[in-house]
Every structure is written in structure tokens, then in C-alpha cells.
Design a protein around this motif. Structure first.
Motif, PDB file in Angstrom:
ATOM      1  N   UNK A 245       0.845  -1.201   0.000  1.00 29.73           N
ATOM      2  CA  UNK A 245       0.000   0.000   0.000  1.00 29.73           C
ATOM      3  C   UNK A 245       0.876   1.244   0.000  1.00 29.73           C
ATOM      4  N   UNK A 246       0.604   2.141  -0.916  1.00 28.72           N
ATOM      5  CA  UNK A 246       1.277   3.436  -0.963  1.00 28.72           C
ATOM      6  C   UNK A 246       0.232   4.510  -0.681  1.00 28.72           C
ATOM      7  N   UNK A 247       0.403   5.248   0.404  1.00 29.57           N
ATOM      8  CA  UNK A 247      -0.494   6.365   0.659  1.00 29.57           C
ATOM      9  C   UNK A 247       0.110   7.598   0.000  1.00 29.57           C
TER      10      UNK A 247
ATOM     11  N   UNK B  25       5.610  12.042  -2.007  1.00 34.22           N
ATOM     12  CA  UNK B  25       6.053  12.837  -3.148  1.00 34.22           C
ATOM     13  C   UNK B  25       6.641  11.951  -4.238  1.00 34.22           C
ATOM     14  N   UNK B  26       7.168  10.788  -3.841  1.00 36.06           N
ATOM     15  CA  UNK B  26       7.793   9.844  -4.773  1.00 36.06           C
ATOM     16  C   UNK B  26       6.896   8.631  -4.997  1.00 36.06           C
ATOM     17  N   UNK B  27       5.585   8.784  -4.831  1.00 38.64           N
ATOM     18  CA  UNK B  27       4.671   7.658  -4.920  1.00 38.64           C
ATOM     19  C   UNK B  27       4.798   6.918  -6.245  1.00 38.64           C
ATOM     20  N   UNK B  28       4.962   7.685  -7.340  1.00 38.06           N
ATOM     21  CA  UNK B  28       5.016   7.028  -8.648  1.00 38.06           C
ATOM     22  C   UNK B  28       6.295   6.233  -8.824  1.00 38.06           C
TER      23      UNK B  28
ATOM     24  N   UNK C  51      -1.151  -1.179  -4.116  1.00 38.14           N
ATOM     25  CA  UNK C  51      -2.342  -0.356  -4.258  1.00 38.14           C
ATOM     26  C   UNK C  51      -2.050   1.057  -3.749  1.00 38.14           C
ATOM     27  N   UNK C  52      -2.691   2.035  -4.360  1.00 38.52           N
ATOM     28  CA  UNK C  52      -2.446   3.437  -4.040  1.00 38.52           C
ATOM     29  C   UNK C  52      -3.702   4.022  -3.398  1.00 38.52           C
ATOM     30  N   UNK C  53      -3.536   4.540  -2.193  1.00 38.17           N
ATOM     31  CA  UNK C  53      -4.628   5.238  -1.514  1.00 38.17           C
ATOM     32  C   UNK C  53      -4.289   6.725  -1.530  1.00 38.17           C
ATOM     33  N   UNK C  54      -5.238   7.527  -1.947  1.00 40.79           N
ATOM     34  CA  UNK C  54      -4.986   8.967  -2.094  1.00 40.79           C
ATOM     35  C   UNK C  54      -6.071   9.780  -1.405  1.00 40.79           C
ATOM     36  N   UNK C  55      -5.643  10.752  -0.612  1.00 42.97           N
ATOM     37  CA  UNK C  55      -6.572  11.664   0.049  1.00 42.97           C
ATOM     38  C   UNK C  55      -6.186  13.102  -0.273  1.00 42.97           C
TER      39      UNK C  55
END
Length: 247
Positions: free
Chosen positions: A3-5, A71-74, A84-88
Motif C-alpha cells: 500500500x502506498x499512501x 512525493x515519490x509515490x510514482x 495499491x495506491x490510496x490517495x486523500x
């Protein structure tokens, strides 16, 4: 990495850390990233990095939250394409007010003093400064005698760019756009895990995380010990000087 927030700081990062931990994930939040990966992040933020660097850094980590990882999620996702990517995100003005409150909480007299007398805290502060320069293109204006000052304009611009970048480029089949106020149901459904019986956690309300970090994080406990040592040493030196003068 599972998981990447990718949400910006002040969009629920501490709450997400607590929630993901409750779900059984090994989570690296801001402090863990510095404590265990400080040298690797320093290299990435000053010299650059590769997909293999990120794969090596996070190969034994289940989830990541907060700076500088969001900031480096990608780049992290390139290293772990099944994650999986969780974004708020939140209203920009609300986010800005929250960011300002956190800066004030982070620059109390105690925190400013620790930056001067504690090597452990100074290392963490310098890591934060490097991350801010990368993410915002600006540093805090620091002083020992007054709270830190920020460049609100550049920070707002960075917030907008980051949010647009995630929404436009994150693979839709891997992305959950999520608000922590929604609680367990959408998050657990997206991650494919059972909903816990415990209430959904809510952390760092109005910048309150500083007190918890000061009390519990090993690096901050060490920093406070260094502060006590420095004060004790200063008192001893002053006392010795006075004794020499008076005798």
C-alpha cells in the motif's frame, strides 16, 4: 510493498498509519523513513535514485505514508507495480490552515532549542529541511527566538501540482480516492481485508501528534536526553567559571 499512501502531508497521514497498522501492515511513516532509510533518502533527494533503489529500500515494508514517500509515490509504484495506491486530499484552505498549525507546533521553544543542542534532533530536522526543499522548492525561515515562517504561496502551488499529478497519472485500477472520515468500509474493501472490530483511529487532530512523538518516539526520547545533558554540562561549566572567579 502493498500500500502506498499518496496523500500530501496533512491529509490524514498519521490516521492512515494507525489504520494500516491496525490492519496488520508494517508501515513506514515519516519517522521510520528517517530512522531506517535516512541515508537512502538523503541520496535520492540530493543526487537522484533509480527504481532499484526504491525496490531495495522498501522490499520488507508493507505500506508507506507521509513525507518524503508520498512525493515519490510514482517511483515507488514503479518498483512495486502490484501495490495499491490510496490517495486523500482536502479543501486547499483547510489544508493550508492545518499546515500552518503544524509548523507552529513544530517550532515551539522546546523544539527550537532541541535543534541547537541535540545532534539526534538536528539530524531529523535537516532531513525534514531536505524534504521540504524537494517538495516545496523552499525552506522554512528558522530562528531560535521565534516560530518558523513558511512560504505559503509555493506550498499551495506544490499541493495543487501533487494532487493533479496523482489523479491524472495513478493507474485507475490501483487507485482509491479516499477520505479518512469514511472509516473502515471503503478502505478495507479496496484492500481486500476484513473490517476490524475496533473504531477507526483519528490521529494528529489539530497538530496534536507532536506531544505523542515527544513522549514515544525513540529519536525524540534520545533528543530530550541530549538536551538534559547539554543543560547539565552548561550549568557545570558556568558553576566552575564562577568558582574560578570567586576564588
Amino acid at each position: 510493498m502493498k500500500v502506498i499512501f499518496a496523500g500530501f502531508s496533512k491529509t490524514g497521514t498519521k490516521t492512515m498509519q494507525a489504520a494500516l497498522t491496525e490492519l496488520g501492515y508494517n508501515v513506514y511513516d515519516f519517522v521510520e523513513q528517517y530512522t531506517y532509510l535516512g541515508k537512502e533518502w538523503a541520496k535520492i533527494m540530493t543526487e537522484g535514485g533509480t527504481t532499484e533503489d526504491f525496490r531495495r529500500m522498501f522490499e520488507n515494508v508493507d505500506a508507506v505514508t507521509d513525507a518524503p514517500a508520498y512525493y515519490f509515490w510514482d517511483e515507488i509504484h514503479k518498483a512495486f507495480p502490484d501495490a495499491k495506491i490510496v490517495f486523500s486530499m482536502r479543501d486547499e484552505d483547510d489544508w493550508n490552515r492545518s499546515m500552518q498549525r503544524q509548523i507552529v507546533e513544530n517550532s515551539t521553544p522546546l523544539m527550537r532549542l532541541l535543534r541547537v543542542v541535540s545532534p539526534s534532533f538536528r539530524g531529523l530536522f535537516n532531513h525534514t529541511a531536505n524534504a521540504r526543499l524537494v517538495m516545496f522548492g523552499t525552506q522554512l525561515k528558522t530562528s531560535l527566538f521565534k516560530p518558523y515562517e513558511r512560504n505559503e504561496l509555493l506550498e499551495r502551488m506544490s499541493y495543487r501540482r501533487h494532487n493533479a499529478h496523482v489523479l491524472q497519472n495513478a493507474p485507475k485500477d490501483k487507485l482509491l480516492v479516499y477520505n479518512v472520515k469514511e472509516g473502515w468500509e471503503p478502505l478495507c474493501k479496496f484492500l481486500g481485508v476484513d473490517v476490524p472490530s475496533k473504531p477507526f483511529p483519528h490521529k494528529n487532530v489539530r497538530g496534536s501528534i507532536v506531544e505523542e512523538v515527544l513522549a514515544k518516539e525513540p529519536i525524540m526520547i534520545r533528543a530530550k536526553r541530549e538536551l538534559i545533558f547539554s543543560i547539565t554540562l552548561l550549568i557545570a561549566l558556568v558553576s566552575f567559571f564562577i568558582y574560578q572567579v570567586m576564588t
